[in-house]
Design an enzyme around this catalytic site. Structure first.
Site, PDB file in Angstrom:
ATOM      1  N   HIS A 134      34.235   4.485  -5.920  1.00  0.00           N
ATOM      2  CA  HIS A 134      33.064   4.518  -5.122  1.00  0.00           C
ATOM      3  C   HIS A 134      32.931   3.447  -4.657  1.00  0.00           C
ATOM      4  O   HIS A 134      33.567   2.087  -4.553  1.00  0.00           O
ATOM      5  CB  HIS A 134      31.993   4.867  -6.043  1.00  0.00           C
ATOM      6  CG  HIS A 134      32.028   6.302  -6.626  1.00  0.00           C
ATOM      7  ND1 HIS A 134      30.935   7.097  -6.256  1.00  0.00           N
ATOM      8  CD2 HIS A 134      32.836   6.956  -7.341  1.00  0.00           C
ATOM      9  CE1 HIS A 134      31.134   8.477  -6.895  1.00  0.00           C
ATOM     10  NE2 HIS A 134      32.097   8.180  -7.706  1.00  0.00           N
ATOM     11  N   HIS A 156      31.456  10.540  -2.515  1.00  0.00           N
ATOM     12  CA  HIS A 156      30.324  10.147  -1.634  1.00  0.00           C
ATOM     13  C   HIS A 156      30.747   9.935  -0.284  1.00  0.00           C
ATOM     14  O   HIS A 156      31.365   8.775  -0.264  1.00  0.00           O
ATOM     15  CB  HIS A 156      29.466   9.112  -2.377  1.00  0.00           C
ATOM     16  CG  HIS A 156      28.733   9.570  -3.691  1.00  0.00           C
ATOM     17  ND1 HIS A 156      28.898   8.781  -4.679  1.00  0.00           N
ATOM     18  CD2 HIS A 156      28.087  10.772  -3.846  1.00  0.00           C
ATOM     19  CE1 HIS A 156      27.938   9.492  -5.518  1.00  0.00           C
ATOM     20  NE2 HIS A 156      27.626  10.704  -5.497  1.00  0.00           N
ATOM     21  N   GLU A 200      30.736   6.275   1.404  1.00  0.00           N
ATOM     22  CA  GLU A 200      31.314   5.187   0.704  1.00  0.00           C
ATOM     23  C   GLU A 200      32.700   4.916   0.954  1.00  0.00           C
ATOM     24  O   GLU A 200      33.944   5.017   0.140  1.00  0.00           O
ATOM     25  CB  GLU A 200      31.338   5.472  -0.864  1.00  0.00           C
ATOM     26  CG  GLU A 200      29.758   5.342  -1.332  1.00  0.00           C
ATOM     27  CD  GLU A 200      29.367   5.799  -2.679  1.00  0.00           C
ATOM     28  OE1 GLU A 200      28.377   5.671  -3.043  1.00  0.00           O
ATOM     29  OE2 GLU A 200      30.427   6.013  -3.401  1.00  0.00           O
ATOM     30  N   GLU A 210      33.739   0.897  -8.876  1.00  0.00           N
ATOM     31  CA  GLU A 210      32.724   0.657  -7.944  1.00  0.00           C
ATOM     32  C   GLU A 210      33.211  -0.608  -7.215  1.00  0.00           C
ATOM     33  O   GLU A 210      33.818  -1.483  -7.665  1.00  0.00           O
ATOM     34  CB  GLU A 210      31.323   0.438  -8.279  1.00  0.00           C
ATOM     35  CG  GLU A 210      30.833   1.564  -9.245  1.00  0.00           C
ATOM     36  CD  GLU A 210      29.939   2.645  -8.186  1.00  0.00           C
ATOM     37  OE1 GLU A 210      30.053   2.301  -6.781  1.00  0.00           O
ATOM     38  OE2 GLU A 210      29.654   3.640  -8.715  1.00  0.00           O
TER      39      GLU A 210
END
Ligand code: ZN
Length: 464
Positions: free
Chosen positions: A282, A184, A187, A355
């Site tokens: 992420h 992504h 990010e 994350e």
């Protein structure tokens, strides 16, 4: 009196003399994603106060509700700073189809400075290339950089291998830890975390030396270089959310996934390699702290084994939250790297998403959340790396040692470990706790930057 001219890639609007509506350019070929911004302002006047309204966010839930604020730096002050939260407003606006709008006011103080505002710390494709070029020049025999494939727009998909040169012997049996980041593109914290991970593994730290001796680390630091270069938030050049296409990546539409998955499957089929971990890095736009997503399995023993690594990471990283960590097989996560590889790699392998919040983390000791800095994100990467030592070493009767006996045996891993624990002076080493204990929330904060998705330039004086 100066009046600023705001030029965005798509639209500009002036309201009053010093108030500007800014529109985020959507991802290429996908108008659904409008989050990331990064723009510069120049030709300002001293003591000029301006209000910026970012009016077309595609999300409603946002860390702006939790006190997040835009970052700013300027020519003479190169370190990113957060605009005070009291100057930031996030609200549903009747003037913009009831969209959520983020408004902030800012007072310019130096006429010669160019000011830059961003959603989070940028980390561009060029920055990664410079970083890897510099590492390559050092000529370290345990660091290798390869071109895995070229992207649709002919950018590099880099593969980094970090391990002791002896492990590159084709007859060696190897344990592999595979890390990816930036599927992504917006990010950016994932890139800081990945850089911290690499920096630690190539360092002279005694833990890094042991890890290199026993494990082969394979790292794809930027899975979506075109998306990063273009300043997208979520998608590839062609508008695909690549983290929903791991099941059947197409060589022409998702070449970077195709190449990475092929490599992983090839390693998985080989008798000489055991892929113990696949971890995809992420950043999260609504939750705080660092945390993991893992998989669920029918096999209770496998579920138990799968929960070990996040618990160990929690003992090393004060910003890591077990409360936010969860194991799922949600339909919306089908096609992610974690889910897909979790079902097709060897059943002894562990696949996670790591994350980290775009904004802040809560720790046990601090009374309020701490905003992540670039260094905070890199620290999470270093802590991720060191946690592999805790995982592979024997640490109590209930933890089964996953490492093969011969891999530890003659090398005296235990002896080396006791030596390290006595001499370890690594600055961010946290107090070791047994992983069996209960854990309350730890928080971590990390950010990285990606390239801009909108570039607004305020240049000439112009009256409207
Ligand atoms: Zn993501």
């Amino acid at each position: 009196m100066h009046v600023l001219n705001v030029v965005t890639s798509d639209e500009w609007t002036t309201l009053q003399e010093y108030e500007y509506d800014l529109f985020i350019r959507p991802d290429t070929c996908n108008p659904r994603f409008r989050v990331w911004f990064n723009f510069t302002v120049e030709n300002v006047k001293q003591d000029q106060r301006v209000i910026f309204n970012i009016v077309n966010f595609s999300k409603t839930k946002s860390l702006y509700r939790d006190g997040m604020s835009p970052l700013v730096k300027s020519t003479s002050r190169q370190k990113w700073a957060r605009i005070p939260a009291k100057h930031v407003y996030y609200y549903r606006c009747p003037d913009h189809r009831k969209n959520y709008v983020m408004s902030f006011s800012f007072c310019f103080d130096r006429e010669d400075d160019v000011y830059q505002f961003a959603y989070c710390y940028p980390y561009s494709y060029t920055r990664l290339q410079n970083y890897l070029d510099n590492l390559e020049k050092k000529g370290m025999d345990f660091f290798h950089r390869e071109l895995l494939c070229l992207t649709v727009q002919q950018r590099r998909l880099d593969l980094i291998t970090i391990t002791h040169p002896d492990n590159l012997d084709p007859d060696e049996n190897n344990r592999i830890v595979f890390i990816t980041a930036r599927v992504h593109p917006g990010e950016t914290p994932a890139s800081y975390c990945c850089q911290g991970f690499i920096d630690f593994l190539i360092s002279n730290h005694p833990i890094a030396k042991i890890l290199r001796e026993h494990i082969v680390f394979k790292i794809v630091p930027m899975l979506n270089p075109d998306g990063v270069y273009l300043g997208n938030y979520r998608c590839s050049l062609m508008g695909f959310d690549l983290n929903r296409h791991w099941s059947e990546p197409s060589p022409w539409a998702h070449p970077t996934l195709y190449a990475t998955k092929n490599l992983l499957m090839e390693l998985d089929r080989s008798d000489k390699h055991t892929t113990d971990f696949y971890i995809d890095l992420h950043a999260h736009s609504t939750l705080m702290n660092g945390f993991m997503y893992g998989n669920t399995y029918e096999d209770v023993e496998r579920v138990e084994r799968h929960s070990v690594f996040p618990r160990l990471l929690c003992t090393n990283a004060e910003d890591f939250s077990l409360a936010n960590t969860n194991y799922n097989r949600d339909a919306v996560k089908a096609g992610t790297g974690r889910r897909t590889l979790g079902s097709c790699l060897d059943e002894n392998s562990h696949c996670y998403t790591l994350e980290v919040s775009f904004f802040s983390y809560q720790t046990n000791s601090a009374s309020q959340a701490l905003p992540y800095t670039e260094e905070g994100y890199m620290k999470l990467g270093r802590n991720l790396a060191r946690t592999f030592l805790d995982y592979y070493k024997p640490s109590g009767p209930t933890l089964t040692l996953p490492m093969k006996e011969e891999a530890i045996g003659s090398l005296g891993l235990n002896q080396q470990l006791s030596h390290i624990q006595n001499t370890d002076r690594f600055e961010d080493r946290s107090i070791r706790r047994s992983y069996q204990r209960d854990f309350s929330i730890n928080s971590s904060n990390a950010f990285s930057e990606s390239s801009s998705s909108i570039r607004l330039q305020m240049r000439e004086n112009r009256r409207y």
